[in-house]
Design an enzyme around this catalytic site. Structure first.
Site, PDB file in Angstrom:
ATOM      1  N   LYS B  80       0.857  -1.299  -0.046  1.00 56.11           N
ATOM      2  CA  LYS B  80      -0.101  -0.114  -0.061  1.00 56.11           C
ATOM      3  C   LYS B  80       1.010   1.255   0.062  1.00 56.11           C
ATOM      4  O   LYS B  80       1.967   1.329   0.779  1.00 56.11           O
ATOM      5  CB  LYS B  80      -0.883  -0.132   1.338  1.00 56.11           C
ATOM      6  CG  LYS B  80      -1.844   1.101   1.282  1.00 56.11           C
ATOM      7  CD  LYS B  80      -2.594   1.111   2.608  1.00 56.11           C
ATOM      8  CE  LYS B  80      -3.900   1.846   2.719  1.00 56.11           C
ATOM      9  NZ  LYS B  80      -4.823   1.831   3.865  1.00 56.11           N
ATOM     10  N   SER B 155      -9.840   1.656   3.055  1.00 59.30           N
ATOM     11  CA  SER B 155      -8.970   2.510   2.185  1.00 59.30           C
ATOM     12  C   SER B 155      -7.945   1.819   1.320  1.00 59.30           C
ATOM     13  O   SER B 155      -7.205   2.267   0.405  1.00 59.30           O
ATOM     14  CB  SER B 155      -8.084   3.383   3.020  1.00 59.30           C
ATOM     15  OG  SER B 155      -7.200   3.025   3.778  1.00 59.30           O
ATOM     16  N   SER B 179      -9.623  -0.549   7.273  1.00 61.05           N
ATOM     17  CA  SER B 179      -9.228  -0.423   5.957  1.00 61.05           C
ATOM     18  C   SER B 179      -8.417  -1.444   5.471  1.00 61.05           C
ATOM     19  O   SER B 179      -8.234  -1.531   4.263  1.00 61.05           O
ATOM     20  CB  SER B 179      -8.368   0.961   5.971  1.00 61.05           C
ATOM     21  OG  SER B 179      -9.039   2.030   5.887  1.00 61.05           O
TER      22      SER B 179
END
Lengths: 119, 488
Positions: B80, B155, B179
Protein backbone atom coordinates in the site's frame (compact mmCIF):
# COMPACT_ATOMS: atom_id res chain seq x y z
CA UNK A 1 -43.54 15.88 15.31
CA UNK A 2 -41.17 13.07 14.60
CA UNK A 3 -39.20 13.71 11.48
CA UNK A 4 -37.90 10.25 10.67
CA UNK A 5 -36.03 11.49 7.61
CA UNK A 6 -33.93 13.77 9.79
CA UNK A 7 -33.19 10.96 12.22
CA UNK A 8 -32.04 8.82 9.33
CA UNK A 9 -30.03 11.64 7.83
CA UNK A 10 -28.05 12.15 11.02
CA UNK A 11 -28.23 8.46 11.91
CA UNK A 12 -29.20 9.41 15.44
CA UNK A 13 -30.37 7.11 18.19
CA UNK A 14 -33.98 7.71 19.23
CA UNK A 15 -32.81 9.08 22.58
CA UNK A 16 -30.76 11.87 21.04
CA UNK A 17 -33.35 12.47 18.42
CA UNK A 18 -36.04 13.06 21.03
CA UNK A 19 -33.68 15.18 23.12
CA UNK A 20 -33.20 17.49 20.16
CA UNK A 21 -36.87 17.69 19.31
CA UNK A 22 -38.04 18.15 22.86
CA UNK A 23 -35.71 21.13 23.13
CA UNK A 24 -33.39 19.51 25.70
CA UNK A 25 -30.48 19.57 23.31
CA UNK A 26 -29.43 21.72 20.39
CA UNK A 27 -27.46 20.57 17.40
CA UNK A 28 -24.17 22.42 17.17
CA UNK A 29 -22.90 24.29 14.18
CA UNK A 30 -19.25 24.55 13.17
CA UNK A 31 -17.92 28.04 12.43
CA UNK A 32 -16.07 26.71 9.44
CA UNK A 33 -14.21 29.91 8.52
CA UNK A 34 -12.72 30.18 11.99
CA UNK A 35 -11.78 26.49 12.33
CA UNK A 36 -10.33 26.31 8.80
CA UNK A 37 -8.09 29.24 9.62
CA UNK A 38 -6.83 27.48 12.76
CA UNK A 39 -5.72 24.49 10.69
CA UNK A 40 -4.36 26.56 7.80
CA UNK A 41 -6.86 25.44 5.19
CA UNK A 42 -8.96 27.31 2.66
CA UNK A 43 -11.92 25.78 0.84
CA UNK A 44 -12.57 25.66 -2.89
CA UNK A 45 -15.84 27.18 -4.18
CA UNK A 46 -17.33 23.70 -4.45
CA UNK A 47 -16.24 22.83 -0.89
CA UNK A 48 -17.73 26.12 0.36
CA UNK A 49 -21.10 24.79 -0.78
CA UNK A 50 -20.88 21.19 0.45
CA UNK A 51 -18.58 21.05 3.48
CA UNK A 52 -20.52 23.15 6.01
CA UNK A 53 -23.65 20.97 5.74
CA UNK A 54 -21.66 17.75 5.77
CA UNK A 55 -19.68 18.81 8.84
CA UNK A 56 -22.82 19.76 10.75
CA UNK A 57 -24.31 16.36 9.91
CA UNK A 58 -21.22 14.61 11.21
CA UNK A 59 -21.14 16.75 14.33
CA UNK A 60 -24.79 15.90 15.03
CA UNK A 61 -23.80 12.26 14.83
CA UNK A 62 -20.89 12.80 17.24
CA UNK A 63 -23.20 14.45 19.76
CA UNK A 64 -24.57 11.02 20.62
CA UNK A 65 -21.50 10.62 22.82
CA UNK A 66 -23.28 12.92 25.26
CA UNK A 67 -25.78 10.25 26.22
CA UNK A 68 -23.15 7.79 27.50
CA UNK A 69 -22.58 7.79 31.25
CA UNK A 70 -18.84 8.29 31.63
CA UNK A 71 -18.80 9.31 35.29
CA UNK A 72 -15.63 8.04 36.92
CA UNK A 73 -14.37 6.46 33.69
CA UNK A 74 -10.71 6.94 32.84
CA UNK A 75 -9.95 8.06 29.25
CA UNK A 76 -8.12 5.60 26.97
CA UNK A 77 -5.09 7.15 25.33
CA UNK A 78 -3.59 3.90 24.11
CA UNK A 79 -5.28 0.48 23.74
CA UNK A 80 -2.90 -1.11 26.25
CA UNK A 81 -1.40 0.21 29.41
CA UNK A 82 2.25 0.25 28.35
CA UNK A 83 2.78 3.83 27.33
CA UNK A 84 5.74 5.37 25.58
CA UNK A 85 8.41 2.74 25.99
CA UNK A 86 11.41 4.74 24.86
CA UNK A 87 14.36 3.06 23.21
CA UNK A 88 17.81 3.28 24.76
CA UNK A 89 19.66 6.47 23.91
CA UNK A 90 22.32 4.93 21.68
CA UNK A 91 23.54 6.97 18.77
CA UNK A 92 22.82 5.02 15.59
CA UNK A 93 23.18 5.61 11.91
CA UNK A 94 21.48 8.78 10.77
CA UNK A 95 20.49 10.34 7.48
CA UNK A 96 23.08 12.38 5.64
CA UNK A 97 22.06 16.00 5.11
CA UNK A 98 21.47 15.22 1.42
CA UNK A 99 19.09 12.37 2.28
CA UNK A 100 17.26 14.40 4.89
CA UNK A 101 16.73 17.20 2.40
CA UNK A 102 15.98 15.10 -0.67
CA UNK A 103 12.28 15.97 -0.57
CA UNK A 104 12.62 19.65 0.39
CA UNK A 105 10.66 21.85 -2.02
CA UNK A 106 13.44 24.45 -2.14
CA UNK A 107 16.98 24.27 -0.77
CA UNK A 108 20.29 26.06 -0.88
CA UNK A 109 23.63 25.33 0.88
CA UNK A 110 22.15 22.30 2.66
CA UNK A 111 19.34 24.38 4.11
CA UNK A 112 15.61 24.71 3.40
CA UNK A 113 14.70 27.99 1.73
CA UNK A 114 11.67 29.88 3.10
CA UNK A 115 10.43 33.42 2.48
CA UNK A 116 11.69 36.15 4.80
CA UNK A 117 9.70 36.00 8.07
CA UNK A 118 11.15 38.91 10.08
CA UNK A 119 11.33 42.20 8.23
CA UNK B 1 -6.29 -25.80 -14.71
CA UNK B 2 -5.87 -23.03 -12.19
CA UNK B 3 -3.78 -20.14 -13.46
CA UNK B 4 -0.41 -19.72 -11.76
CA UNK B 5 -1.17 -16.11 -10.86
CA UNK B 6 -4.10 -17.28 -8.69
CA UNK B 7 -1.98 -19.68 -6.65
CA UNK B 8 -1.35 -18.92 -3.00
CA UNK B 9 2.04 -17.80 -1.72
CA UNK B 10 2.55 -21.16 -0.03
CA UNK B 11 1.79 -23.09 -3.25
CA UNK B 12 4.17 -20.83 -5.18
CA UNK B 13 6.82 -21.31 -2.48
CA UNK B 14 6.50 -25.08 -2.91
CA UNK B 15 7.04 -24.71 -6.65
CA UNK B 16 10.13 -22.60 -5.99
CA UNK B 17 11.41 -25.24 -3.57
CA UNK B 18 10.83 -28.03 -6.10
CA UNK B 19 12.55 -25.82 -8.68
CA UNK B 20 9.60 -26.27 -11.05
CA UNK B 21 9.72 -22.48 -11.48
CA UNK B 22 12.27 -19.74 -10.75
CA UNK B 23 11.64 -16.48 -8.92
CA UNK B 24 12.42 -14.57 -12.14
CA UNK B 25 9.87 -16.65 -14.08
CA UNK B 26 7.38 -16.05 -11.30
CA UNK B 27 7.80 -12.29 -11.36
CA UNK B 28 7.42 -12.33 -15.13
CA UNK B 29 4.11 -14.19 -14.83
CA UNK B 30 2.80 -11.59 -12.39
CA UNK B 31 4.12 -8.69 -14.49
CA UNK B 32 2.37 -10.13 -17.53
CA UNK B 33 -0.85 -10.57 -15.58
CA UNK B 34 -0.58 -7.03 -14.24
CA UNK B 35 -0.05 -5.55 -17.71
CA UNK B 36 -3.10 -7.46 -18.93
CA UNK B 37 -5.59 -6.47 -16.23
CA UNK B 38 -4.25 -3.16 -14.93
CA UNK B 39 -5.98 -0.98 -17.55
CA UNK B 40 -9.30 -2.18 -16.11
CA UNK B 41 -8.40 -2.57 -12.41
CA UNK B 42 -6.05 0.39 -11.78
CA UNK B 43 -4.70 -1.03 -8.51
CA UNK B 44 -1.08 0.18 -8.85
CA UNK B 45 0.11 3.76 -8.51
CA UNK B 46 3.64 2.78 -9.52
CA UNK B 47 5.61 -0.32 -10.52
CA UNK B 48 9.36 -0.77 -10.54
CA UNK B 49 9.86 -3.73 -12.87
CA UNK B 50 13.63 -3.43 -12.88
CA UNK B 51 13.80 -3.53 -9.10
CA UNK B 52 11.50 -6.55 -8.81
CA UNK B 53 13.46 -8.45 -11.46
CA UNK B 54 16.71 -7.64 -9.68
CA UNK B 55 15.30 -8.89 -6.36
CA UNK B 56 13.93 -12.04 -8.03
CA UNK B 57 17.30 -12.75 -9.60
CA UNK B 58 19.00 -12.37 -6.22
CA UNK B 59 16.47 -14.81 -4.76
CA UNK B 60 17.25 -17.39 -7.46
CA UNK B 61 20.96 -17.00 -6.75
CA UNK B 62 20.40 -17.58 -3.03
CA UNK B 63 18.35 -20.68 -3.79
CA UNK B 64 21.04 -22.06 -6.11
CA UNK B 65 23.51 -21.74 -3.24
CA UNK B 66 21.08 -23.29 -0.75
CA UNK B 67 20.75 -20.06 1.24
CA UNK B 68 16.99 -19.50 1.11
CA UNK B 69 15.81 -16.84 3.60
CA UNK B 70 12.42 -18.40 4.35
CA UNK B 71 9.04 -19.40 2.93
CA UNK B 72 8.48 -16.00 1.27
CA UNK B 73 11.84 -15.94 -0.53
CA UNK B 74 11.12 -15.06 -4.16
CA UNK B 75 7.40 -14.38 -3.58
CA UNK B 76 6.06 -11.09 -5.01
CA UNK B 77 4.25 -8.76 -2.62
CA UNK B 78 2.37 -5.49 -3.18
CA UNK B 79 2.69 -2.53 -0.82
CA UNK B 80 0.00 0.00 0.00
CA UNK B 81 1.44 3.36 -1.01
CA UNK B 82 1.53 4.59 2.59
CA UNK B 83 4.32 2.24 3.79
CA UNK B 84 7.85 3.55 3.16
CA UNK B 85 10.11 1.71 0.69
CA UNK B 86 13.45 3.46 0.24
CA UNK B 87 13.90 5.02 -3.20
CA UNK B 88 10.25 4.48 -4.17
CA UNK B 89 7.37 7.00 -4.29
CA UNK B 90 5.22 7.38 -1.16
CA UNK B 91 2.23 9.40 -2.32
CA UNK B 92 -0.26 8.27 0.36
CA UNK B 93 -2.78 8.79 -2.45
CA UNK B 94 -2.37 12.55 -1.99
CA UNK B 95 -1.33 15.38 -4.28
CA UNK B 96 0.62 16.88 -1.39
CA UNK B 97 3.18 14.02 -1.66
CA UNK B 98 3.11 13.81 -5.45
CA UNK B 99 6.90 13.88 -5.91
CA UNK B 100 7.96 12.47 -2.54
CA UNK B 101 10.54 9.65 -2.58
CA UNK B 102 11.05 7.61 0.62
CA UNK B 103 14.48 8.29 2.14
CA UNK B 104 14.24 5.16 4.33
CA UNK B 105 12.55 1.77 4.68
CA UNK B 106 9.67 1.05 7.04
CA UNK B 107 10.41 -1.71 9.55
CA UNK B 108 7.98 -4.05 7.73
CA UNK B 109 9.81 -3.28 4.47
CA UNK B 110 13.16 -4.21 6.03
CA UNK B 111 11.66 -7.43 7.38
CA UNK B 112 10.25 -8.34 3.96
CA UNK B 113 13.69 -7.85 2.40
CA UNK B 114 15.19 -10.03 5.13
CA UNK B 115 12.59 -12.69 4.26
CA UNK B 116 13.55 -12.49 0.57
CA UNK B 117 10.12 -11.25 -0.61
CA UNK B 118 10.07 -9.38 -3.92
CA UNK B 119 8.53 -5.92 -3.49
CA UNK B 120 6.44 -5.54 -6.58
CA UNK B 121 4.81 -2.11 -6.64
CA UNK B 122 2.90 0.62 -4.86
CA UNK B 123 -0.83 0.16 -4.41
CA UNK B 124 -3.65 2.69 -4.58
CA UNK B 125 -5.54 3.91 -1.51
CA UNK B 126 -7.89 6.60 -0.28
CA UNK B 127 -5.92 9.78 0.44
CA UNK B 128 -3.92 9.16 3.65
CA UNK B 129 -6.01 5.98 4.11
CA UNK B 130 -9.17 8.00 4.71
CA UNK B 131 -12.18 6.36 3.09
CA UNK B 132 -14.02 3.11 2.43
CA UNK B 133 -14.01 2.96 -1.37
CA UNK B 134 -10.57 4.15 -2.57
CA UNK B 135 -12.45 6.90 -4.44
CA UNK B 136 -10.63 9.49 -2.33
CA UNK B 137 -7.33 8.73 -4.07
CA UNK B 138 -6.04 11.86 -5.78
CA UNK B 139 -4.77 9.72 -8.67
CA UNK B 140 -7.15 7.04 -9.88
CA UNK B 141 -10.15 4.88 -9.13
CA UNK B 142 -9.45 1.22 -8.44
CA UNK B 143 -12.14 -1.15 -9.72
CA UNK B 144 -13.57 -4.22 -8.02
CA UNK B 145 -12.42 -7.25 -10.03
CA UNK B 146 -15.78 -8.99 -9.45
CA UNK B 147 -17.65 -6.18 -11.17
CA UNK B 148 -15.83 -3.19 -12.60
CA UNK B 149 -18.75 -0.85 -11.87
CA UNK B 150 -18.24 -1.39 -8.15
CA UNK B 151 -15.67 -0.04 -5.69
CA UNK B 152 -13.11 -2.44 -4.18
CA UNK B 153 -13.73 -1.04 -0.68
CA UNK B 154 -11.13 1.02 1.14
CA UNK B 155 -8.92 2.47 2.15
CA UNK B 156 -6.58 -0.37 1.08
CA UNK B 157 -8.62 -0.92 -2.10
CA UNK B 158 -5.55 -1.25 -4.32
CA UNK B 159 -4.07 -4.00 -2.12
CA UNK B 160 -7.36 -5.95 -2.02
CA UNK B 161 -8.06 -5.67 -5.75
CA UNK B 162 -4.48 -6.58 -6.73
CA UNK B 163 -4.53 -9.82 -4.69
CA UNK B 164 -8.08 -10.66 -5.78
CA UNK B 165 -7.30 -10.37 -9.50
CA UNK B 166 -3.93 -12.15 -9.32
CA UNK B 167 -1.54 -9.23 -9.83
CA UNK B 168 0.25 -10.28 -6.63
CA UNK B 169 -0.39 -13.29 -4.34
CA UNK B 170 -0.07 -11.24 -1.14
CA UNK B 171 -0.05 -7.56 -0.16
CA UNK B 172 0.23 -5.25 2.81
CA UNK B 173 -2.32 -2.62 3.77
CA UNK B 174 -3.07 -0.56 6.84
CA UNK B 175 -6.18 -0.63 9.02
CA UNK B 176 -7.25 2.31 11.18
CA UNK B 177 -11.00 1.61 11.29
CA UNK B 178 -11.46 -1.31 8.89
CA UNK B 179 -9.22 -0.44 5.94
CA UNK B 180 -7.88 -3.99 5.60
CA UNK B 181 -10.96 -6.00 6.63
CA UNK B 182 -13.62 -4.10 4.64
CA UNK B 183 -11.82 -4.09 1.23
CA UNK B 184 -10.82 -7.74 1.74
CA UNK B 185 -14.52 -8.49 2.22
CA UNK B 186 -15.57 -6.41 -0.81
CA UNK B 187 -13.05 -8.31 -2.98
CA UNK B 188 -13.68 -11.80 -1.54
CA UNK B 189 -10.22 -12.39 -0.05
CA UNK B 190 -8.86 -12.59 3.50
CA UNK B 191 -7.38 -9.70 5.48
CA UNK B 192 -6.03 -9.36 9.00
CA UNK B 193 -5.78 -6.37 11.32
CA UNK B 194 -3.26 -7.45 13.96
CA UNK B 195 -3.37 -6.43 17.62
CA UNK B 196 -2.25 -2.83 18.14
CA UNK B 197 1.48 -2.92 18.86
CA UNK B 198 2.17 -6.34 17.27
CA UNK B 199 3.46 -4.87 13.99
CA UNK B 200 5.77 -1.85 13.98
CA UNK B 201 4.30 1.36 12.58
CA UNK B 202 7.75 2.81 11.86
CA UNK B 203 7.61 3.98 8.25
CA UNK B 204 3.81 3.86 8.04
CA UNK B 205 2.63 7.39 7.34
CA UNK B 206 0.46 8.16 10.38
CA UNK B 207 -3.26 8.75 10.02
CA UNK B 208 -4.56 8.14 13.57
CA UNK B 209 -1.64 6.93 15.64
CA UNK B 210 -3.56 5.23 18.46
CA UNK B 211 -5.55 3.15 15.94
CA UNK B 212 -3.30 2.45 12.91
CA UNK B 213 -1.93 -1.06 12.29
CA UNK B 214 -0.31 -2.60 9.21
CA UNK B 215 -2.03 -5.82 8.11
CA UNK B 216 -1.69 -8.54 5.46
CA UNK B 217 -3.98 -9.47 2.52
CA UNK B 218 -4.00 -12.93 0.93
CA UNK B 219 -6.16 -15.48 -0.84
CA UNK B 220 -6.18 -17.68 2.24
CA UNK B 221 -5.44 -17.83 5.96
CA UNK B 222 -2.24 -19.86 5.56
CA UNK B 223 -0.68 -17.02 3.57
CA UNK B 224 -1.84 -14.49 6.17
CA UNK B 225 0.03 -16.58 8.77
CA UNK B 226 3.20 -16.67 6.65
CA UNK B 227 3.15 -12.93 6.08
CA UNK B 228 2.27 -12.08 9.68
CA UNK B 229 5.24 -14.19 10.79
CA UNK B 230 7.57 -11.90 8.84
CA UNK B 231 6.14 -8.53 9.91
CA UNK B 232 5.21 -9.16 13.58
CA UNK B 233 7.52 -8.38 16.47
CA UNK B 234 8.99 -5.72 18.70
CA UNK B 235 10.72 -2.70 17.17
CA UNK B 236 12.46 -0.07 19.26
CA UNK B 237 11.75 2.58 16.61
CA UNK B 238 8.01 2.46 17.40
CA UNK B 239 7.33 3.52 20.98
CA UNK B 240 3.95 1.72 20.91
CA UNK B 241 5.48 -1.57 19.77
CA UNK B 242 4.81 -4.39 22.27
CA UNK B 243 7.34 -6.89 23.56
CA UNK B 244 5.48 -10.14 23.11
CA UNK B 245 6.39 -13.69 22.21
CA UNK B 246 5.80 -14.37 18.49
CA UNK B 247 4.60 -17.96 17.99
CA UNK B 248 5.01 -19.98 14.80
CA UNK B 249 1.65 -19.05 13.27
CA UNK B 250 1.88 -21.50 10.34
CA UNK B 251 2.84 -24.43 12.56
CA UNK B 252 -0.01 -23.73 14.97
CA UNK B 253 -2.51 -23.75 12.10
CA UNK B 254 -1.48 -27.30 11.20
CA UNK B 255 -2.11 -28.79 14.60
CA UNK B 256 -5.08 -26.82 15.86
CA UNK B 257 -8.53 -28.40 15.34
CA UNK B 258 -9.97 -27.48 18.70
CA UNK B 259 -13.55 -26.12 18.64
CA UNK B 260 -13.93 -22.90 20.57
CA UNK B 261 -16.60 -20.68 22.09
CA UNK B 262 -17.85 -18.13 19.58
CA UNK B 263 -19.67 -15.01 20.78
CA UNK B 264 -22.30 -13.42 18.53
CA UNK B 265 -23.04 -9.83 19.60
CA UNK B 266 -26.71 -8.95 19.19
CA UNK B 267 -25.86 -5.30 18.46
CA UNK B 268 -24.10 -6.34 15.25
CA UNK B 269 -27.12 -8.15 13.85
CA UNK B 270 -29.70 -5.42 14.23
CA UNK B 271 -30.94 -2.71 11.85
CA UNK B 272 -28.61 -1.58 9.10
CA UNK B 273 -27.39 -5.05 8.08
CA UNK B 274 -28.27 -6.17 4.55
CA UNK B 275 -30.61 -9.20 4.51
CA UNK B 276 -28.56 -11.27 2.08
CA UNK B 277 -25.37 -10.59 4.05
CA UNK B 278 -27.10 -11.53 7.31
CA UNK B 279 -28.38 -14.84 5.88
CA UNK B 280 -24.95 -15.75 4.52
CA UNK B 281 -23.24 -14.99 7.82
CA UNK B 282 -25.87 -16.97 9.73
CA UNK B 283 -24.96 -19.94 7.53
CA UNK B 284 -21.35 -19.49 8.62
CA UNK B 285 -22.43 -19.47 12.28
CA UNK B 286 -24.40 -22.68 11.59
CA UNK B 287 -21.25 -24.26 10.14
CA UNK B 288 -19.37 -23.62 13.36
CA UNK B 289 -22.26 -24.91 15.48
CA UNK B 290 -22.37 -28.16 13.49
CA UNK B 291 -18.65 -28.58 13.97
CA UNK B 292 -18.76 -28.58 17.72
CA UNK B 293 -18.20 -24.91 18.46
CA UNK B 294 -20.43 -23.42 21.12
CA UNK B 295 -22.30 -20.36 19.88
CA UNK B 296 -23.00 -17.89 22.66
CA UNK B 297 -25.18 -14.79 22.34
CA UNK B 298 -23.41 -11.80 23.84
CA UNK B 299 -23.98 -8.07 24.19
CA UNK B 300 -21.49 -5.24 23.66
CA UNK B 301 -23.79 -2.35 24.65
CA UNK B 302 -21.35 0.50 24.06
CA UNK B 303 -20.42 -0.45 20.50
CA UNK B 304 -23.54 1.43 19.48
CA UNK B 305 -21.32 4.45 20.10
CA UNK B 306 -18.31 3.09 18.24
CA UNK B 307 -18.79 5.27 15.15
CA UNK B 308 -19.09 8.63 16.99
CA UNK B 309 -16.24 7.61 19.32
CA UNK B 310 -14.05 6.59 16.42
CA UNK B 311 -14.81 9.66 14.29
CA UNK B 312 -14.00 11.94 17.22
CA UNK B 313 -10.68 10.31 18.16
CA UNK B 314 -9.60 9.57 14.60
CA UNK B 315 -10.30 13.08 13.24
CA UNK B 316 -8.53 14.61 16.26
CA UNK B 317 -5.44 12.51 15.56
CA UNK B 318 -5.69 13.17 11.80
CA UNK B 319 -5.75 16.93 12.33
CA UNK B 320 -2.62 16.63 14.45
CA UNK B 321 -0.76 14.17 12.18
CA UNK B 322 -1.51 16.01 8.95
CA UNK B 323 -0.30 19.30 10.43
CA UNK B 324 3.21 18.23 9.40
CA UNK B 325 2.33 18.77 5.75
CA UNK B 326 3.08 22.46 5.65
CA UNK B 327 4.83 22.91 2.31
CA UNK B 328 8.07 23.86 4.06
CA UNK B 329 10.19 20.76 4.64
CA UNK B 330 9.16 17.91 2.39
CA UNK B 331 5.66 18.14 0.98
CA UNK B 332 4.58 19.90 -2.19
CA UNK B 333 4.92 23.68 -1.93
CA UNK B 334 2.44 25.83 -3.78
CA UNK B 335 4.29 27.84 -6.44
CA UNK B 336 2.10 30.90 -6.00
CA UNK B 337 3.20 32.07 -2.56
CA UNK B 338 4.76 35.23 -1.21
CA UNK B 339 5.07 34.71 2.55
CA UNK B 340 5.29 31.85 5.06
CA UNK B 341 1.63 31.88 6.07
CA UNK B 342 0.73 31.84 2.40
CA UNK B 343 2.85 28.70 1.93
CA UNK B 344 0.90 26.90 4.65
CA UNK B 345 -2.52 27.94 3.38
CA UNK B 346 -1.98 27.45 -0.34
CA UNK B 347 0.12 24.26 -0.14
CA UNK B 348 -2.42 22.59 2.15
CA UNK B 349 -5.46 23.89 0.30
CA UNK B 350 -4.13 22.74 -3.08
CA UNK B 351 -2.55 19.54 -1.74
CA UNK B 352 -5.38 17.98 0.31
CA UNK B 353 -8.60 16.56 -1.14
CA UNK B 354 -12.05 17.21 0.32
CA UNK B 355 -12.13 14.19 2.64
CA UNK B 356 -8.80 15.15 4.20
CA UNK B 357 -10.11 18.69 4.70
CA UNK B 358 -13.37 17.47 6.25
CA UNK B 359 -11.47 15.35 8.76
CA UNK B 360 -8.85 17.97 9.57
CA UNK B 361 -11.55 20.58 10.21
CA UNK B 362 -13.71 18.25 12.33
CA UNK B 363 -10.62 17.12 14.24
CA UNK B 364 -9.54 20.69 14.87
CA UNK B 365 -13.05 21.45 16.15
CA UNK B 366 -13.18 18.54 18.62
CA UNK B 367 -9.71 19.45 19.90
CA UNK B 368 -10.36 23.18 20.23
CA UNK B 369 -10.42 24.34 23.85
CA UNK B 370 -14.19 25.05 23.91
CA UNK B 371 -15.08 21.52 22.80
CA UNK B 372 -12.24 19.38 24.11
CA UNK B 373 -14.14 17.96 27.10
CA UNK B 374 -17.45 17.52 25.31
CA UNK B 375 -15.97 15.57 22.41
CA UNK B 376 -12.36 14.41 22.52
CA UNK B 377 -12.03 13.60 26.23
CA UNK B 378 -15.55 12.16 26.34
CA UNK B 379 -14.79 9.97 23.32
CA UNK B 380 -11.67 8.65 25.06
CA UNK B 381 -13.82 7.69 28.03
CA UNK B 382 -16.40 5.97 25.84
CA UNK B 383 -13.43 4.18 24.26
CA UNK B 384 -12.67 2.80 27.73
CA UNK B 385 -16.29 1.60 28.02
CA UNK B 386 -15.97 -0.16 24.64
CA UNK B 387 -12.73 -1.85 25.72
CA UNK B 388 -14.45 -2.98 28.93
CA UNK B 389 -17.34 -4.46 26.91
CA UNK B 390 -14.89 -6.61 24.95
CA UNK B 391 -12.96 -7.61 28.07
CA UNK B 392 -16.20 -8.77 29.71
CA UNK B 393 -17.25 -10.67 26.58
CA UNK B 394 -13.91 -12.49 26.39
CA UNK B 395 -14.49 -13.92 29.88
CA UNK B 396 -17.19 -16.13 28.34
CA UNK B 397 -16.05 -16.59 24.73
CA UNK B 398 -12.80 -17.14 22.82
CA UNK B 399 -13.62 -15.28 19.60
CA UNK B 400 -16.40 -12.96 18.46
CA UNK B 401 -18.09 -13.37 15.08
CA UNK B 402 -19.70 -10.43 13.29
CA UNK B 403 -20.35 -8.99 9.84
CA UNK B 404 -17.33 -7.23 8.29
CA UNK B 405 -19.36 -4.63 6.38
CA UNK B 406 -23.07 -3.76 6.32
CA UNK B 407 -23.56 -4.82 2.69
CA UNK B 408 -21.56 -5.95 -0.35
CA UNK B 409 -19.44 -3.50 -2.39
CA UNK B 410 -21.31 -0.46 -3.73
CA UNK B 411 -21.17 1.41 -7.03
CA UNK B 412 -18.85 4.32 -7.78
CA UNK B 413 -20.22 7.65 -6.62
CA UNK B 414 -22.98 6.09 -4.48
CA UNK B 415 -21.69 7.44 -1.15
CA UNK B 416 -19.37 10.25 -2.21
CA UNK B 417 -21.83 13.06 -1.49
CA UNK B 418 -22.83 11.69 1.88
CA UNK B 419 -19.74 11.27 4.11
CA UNK B 420 -21.77 9.91 7.03
CA UNK B 421 -23.11 7.04 4.91
CA UNK B 422 -19.53 6.31 3.86
CA UNK B 423 -18.46 6.33 7.53
CA UNK B 424 -21.18 3.81 8.41
CA UNK B 425 -19.37 1.31 6.14
CA UNK B 426 -16.99 0.93 9.10
CA UNK B 427 -19.71 0.24 11.66
CA UNK B 428 -18.60 -3.38 12.34
CA UNK B 429 -14.87 -2.79 12.20
CA UNK B 430 -14.00 0.42 14.11
CA UNK B 431 -14.67 -0.95 17.60
CA UNK B 432 -11.88 -3.49 17.06
CA UNK B 433 -9.38 -0.66 16.46
CA UNK B 434 -10.70 1.31 19.44
CA UNK B 435 -10.09 -1.75 21.64
CA UNK B 436 -6.75 -2.53 19.95
CA UNK B 437 -7.84 -6.13 19.24
CA UNK B 438 -7.02 -8.36 16.26
CA UNK B 439 -9.71 -8.84 13.58
CA UNK B 440 -9.80 -11.00 10.48
CA UNK B 441 -12.21 -11.05 7.55
CA UNK B 442 -13.03 -14.26 5.70
CA UNK B 443 -15.08 -14.71 2.52
CA UNK B 444 -18.23 -16.79 3.10
CA UNK B 445 -20.35 -16.47 -0.02
CA UNK B 446 -21.70 -14.33 -2.83
CA UNK B 447 -24.74 -12.14 -3.28
CA UNK B 448 -27.31 -12.84 -6.02
CA UNK B 449 -25.52 -10.38 -8.30
CA UNK B 450 -22.20 -12.12 -7.71
CA UNK B 451 -20.47 -9.82 -5.23
CA UNK B 452 -18.45 -11.34 -2.36
CA UNK B 453 -19.76 -11.48 1.22
CA UNK B 454 -17.51 -11.96 4.23
CA UNK B 455 -17.57 -12.14 7.99
CA UNK B 456 -15.27 -10.90 10.70
CA UNK B 457 -13.72 -12.74 13.63
CA UNK B 458 -12.40 -10.72 16.56
CA UNK B 459 -9.91 -12.18 19.03
CA UNK B 460 -8.25 -11.43 22.33
CA UNK B 461 -5.22 -9.15 22.19
CA UNK B 462 -2.17 -10.98 20.79
CA UNK B 463 -4.22 -14.18 20.17
CA UNK B 464 -3.75 -13.99 16.38
CA UNK B 465 -2.99 -17.69 16.12
CA UNK B 466 -6.36 -18.59 17.68
CA UNK B 467 -8.10 -16.21 15.27
CA UNK B 468 -6.27 -17.61 12.25
CA UNK B 469 -7.12 -21.13 13.35
CA UNK B 470 -10.87 -20.52 13.72
CA UNK B 471 -10.88 -18.76 10.33
CA UNK B 472 -8.90 -21.60 8.77
CA UNK B 473 -11.46 -24.19 9.98
CA UNK B 474 -14.13 -22.39 7.98
CA UNK B 475 -11.92 -21.86 4.97
CA UNK B 476 -10.83 -25.48 4.48
CA UNK B 477 -14.45 -26.69 4.69
CA UNK B 478 -15.53 -24.28 1.92
CA UNK B 479 -14.09 -23.30 -1.44
CA UNK B 480 -14.58 -19.53 -1.41
CA UNK B 481 -10.85 -18.92 -1.31
CA UNK B 482 -10.64 -20.81 -4.58
CA UNK B 483 -13.23 -18.59 -6.29
CA UNK B 484 -11.62 -16.07 -8.61
CA UNK B 485 -13.11 -13.23 -10.67
CA UNK B 486 -13.47 -14.01 -14.33
CA UNK B 487 -11.50 -11.34 -16.14
CA UNK B 488 -10.73 -11.80 -19.80
Amino acid sequence: MVDVKLREKYNLTFEIYYAVFSGNMTLEHIDIDHIAKLCRLALTDEEQKTLPGQLDTMLAHLQQLKEVDVNGVEPTLHPFEESNVLRTDDPGENFSVETALMNAPEQKNNQIVVPRIVE
Amino acid sequence: MEELFFKSAEELAQMLTQKSISAVELIQIFLKRTRAVEPKIQAFLSLDEEKSLRQAKASDERRAKGQVFGPLDGIPIGMKDIIAEKGQPLTCGSKILEHYISPYDATVTERLYEAGAVLFGRLNLDEFAMGSSTENSAYQKTHNPWNLEYVPGGSSGGSAAAVCVGEVPIALGSDTGGSVRQPATCCGITGLKPTYGLVSRYGLSAMASSLDQIGPFAHNVIDLALLLQVIAGYDDRDSTSCKTEIPNYRQLLKNDRQPRRIGVPKEYFSEGLDGEVRQTIENAIEFYRKNGYSIINISLPNILYAIPTYYTIMTAEVSSNLARFDGIRYSRRSPKTTNALDIYFKSRTEGFGSEAKRRIILGTYVLSSDHLDAYYIRAQKVRTRIREDFARAFEAVDVILSPASPATAFKFGEKMDDPLQMYLEDIYTVAVNLAGLPGISIPCGFSKVGLPIGFQLIGRAFHESELLSVAHQFEIAHDFYRCFPNMA
